[in-house]
Write an enzyme that holds these catalytic residues in place. Structure first.
Site, short mmCIF file in Angstrom:
data_model
loop_
_atom_site.label_atom_id
_atom_site.label_comp_id
_atom_site.label_asym_id
_atom_site.label_seq_id
_atom_site.Cartn_x
_atom_site.Cartn_y
_atom_site.Cartn_z
N HIS A 1 -92.65 -63.97 -33.28
CA HIS A 1 -91.71 -64.93 -33.89
C HIS A 1 -91.33 -64.55 -35.32
O HIS A 1 -90.35 -65.09 -35.86
CB HIS A 1 -92.31 -66.34 -33.90
CG HIS A 1 -92.49 -66.95 -32.55
ND1 HIS A 1 -91.49 -66.98 -31.61
CD2 HIS A 1 -93.58 -67.54 -31.98
CE1 HIS A 1 -91.94 -67.56 -30.50
NE2 HIS A 1 -93.20 -67.91 -30.71
N ASP B 1 -94.46 -63.36 -23.33
CA ASP B 1 -94.93 -64.61 -23.91
C ASP B 1 -94.05 -65.75 -23.41
O ASP B 1 -92.85 -65.57 -23.20
CB ASP B 1 -94.86 -64.51 -25.44
CG ASP B 1 -95.54 -65.65 -26.16
OD1 ASP B 1 -94.99 -66.76 -26.16
OD2 ASP B 1 -96.61 -65.43 -26.77
N HIS C 1 -92.88 -68.15 -24.95
CA HIS C 1 -91.86 -68.47 -25.95
C HIS C 1 -91.01 -67.23 -26.24
O HIS C 1 -91.48 -66.11 -26.17
CB HIS C 1 -92.52 -68.96 -27.25
CG HIS C 1 -93.50 -70.08 -27.02
ND1 HIS C 1 -94.86 -69.91 -27.18
CD2 HIS C 1 -93.31 -71.35 -26.60
CE1 HIS C 1 -95.47 -71.05 -26.89
NE2 HIS C 1 -94.55 -71.94 -26.54
N ASP D 1 -99.69 -67.20 -22.78
CA ASP D 1 -99.41 -68.63 -22.79
C ASP D 1 -98.44 -69.06 -21.69
O ASP D 1 -98.02 -70.22 -21.65
CB ASP D 1 -98.91 -69.10 -24.15
CG ASP D 1 -97.86 -68.20 -24.75
OD1 ASP D 1 -97.39 -67.29 -24.05
OD2 ASP D 1 -97.51 -68.38 -25.93
#
Length: 257
Positions: free
Chosen positions: A25, A62, A64, A150
């Site tokens: 991120h 991931d 996200h 995740d």
């Protein structure tokens, strides 16, 4: 960077970098989403500058979207960035299907947003029918994986249904691609994963796939989800995959058949 050196010098076949905090991120000028420095982006830039690599593939699974990695390489045709993520999760308004790069980098960003509830079967279908063919056409000299566990069915920050065994098979796919395309050069970097109880088993399976060694450790949670459709691709998931294939076929001829 040490992992890049080890893989590029032939000291190891591949590597799993178990670092904290995660990085995907982090943007050029700021950290966000638990991330301070973008580890995979740093590794890719280092490989470009230290070893003169011209084609590096980054696959981010991931749950996200890897917004920082996307931003850093958005106009770079030497980096193929692929993100498989839960749609409409985090960050807001990132990871759209139509975000495919700009300038010389147009087409070298591939977002594959997946609906909540996507499990082993859906992720493997995306890897086998969209990601793998494009990576073969791209012909990377090194593959990096943003390995966020995740997307597991126990993670509190996602709504996916990938099992530890699913992560094993996803890593096997990437391992096989690296063997086929770039002499096995593959580095996986640990990203997200917020189920303290289940992430260790998912990560172990990834390491088993990369090392070729199956441990005797069993998934103690497996009996709790045997009734769930982890090996089923739903109609909604197939639609998302079809839309992704049509979008990215505009830039990759291998998807046009």
């Amino acid at each position: 960077m040490r992992a890049v050196d080890a893989v590029m010098r032939g000291e190891v076949d591949n590597a799993y970098v178990l670092h904290r905090p995660p990085g995907h991120h982090a943007e050029r000028d700021k950290g966000m989403g638990f991330c301070l420095f973008n580890n995979v982006a740093i590794a890719a830039r280092y490989a470009q500058r230290a070893y003169g690599l011209k084609r590096i593939a980054i696959v981010d699974w991931d749950v996200h979207h890897g917004n920082g990695t996307e931003s850093i390489f958005y106009d770079d045709p030497e980096i193929l960035f692929v993100s498989l993520h839960q749609e409409n999760n985090y960050p807001p308004e990132r990871g759209h299907l139509h975000d495919t790069g700009k300038g010389a980098g147009e087409g070298y960003t591939m977002n594959i947003p997946l609906p909540a509830g996507t499990s082993d079967a859906g992720y493997l279908e995306a890897l086998r029918t969209i990601v793998a063919p494009v990576i073969r056409q791209f012909g990377p000299e090194l593959i990096l994986v943003s390995a966020g566990q995740d997307a597991s069915l126990f993670d509190p920050l996602g709504r996916m249904m990938v099992t530890a065994e699913g992560f094993y098979h996803m890593a096997k796919e990437m391992h096989a691609l690296a063997d086929e395309c770039c002499q096995g050069r593959l580095i996986a970097c640990h990203e997200g994963g917020y189920s303290a109880a289940y992430v260790p088993f998912c990560t172990l399976r990834v390491i088993e796939a990369l090392s070729g060694i199956r441990s005797v450790v069993e998934d103690p949670f497996a009996p709790t989800f045997q009734h769930l459709p982890t090996q089923v691709i739903t109609r909604d998931q197939r639609l998302h995959l079809q839309l992704a294939k049509e979008q990215h076929a505009k830039h990759w001829t291998v998807l046009q058949t």
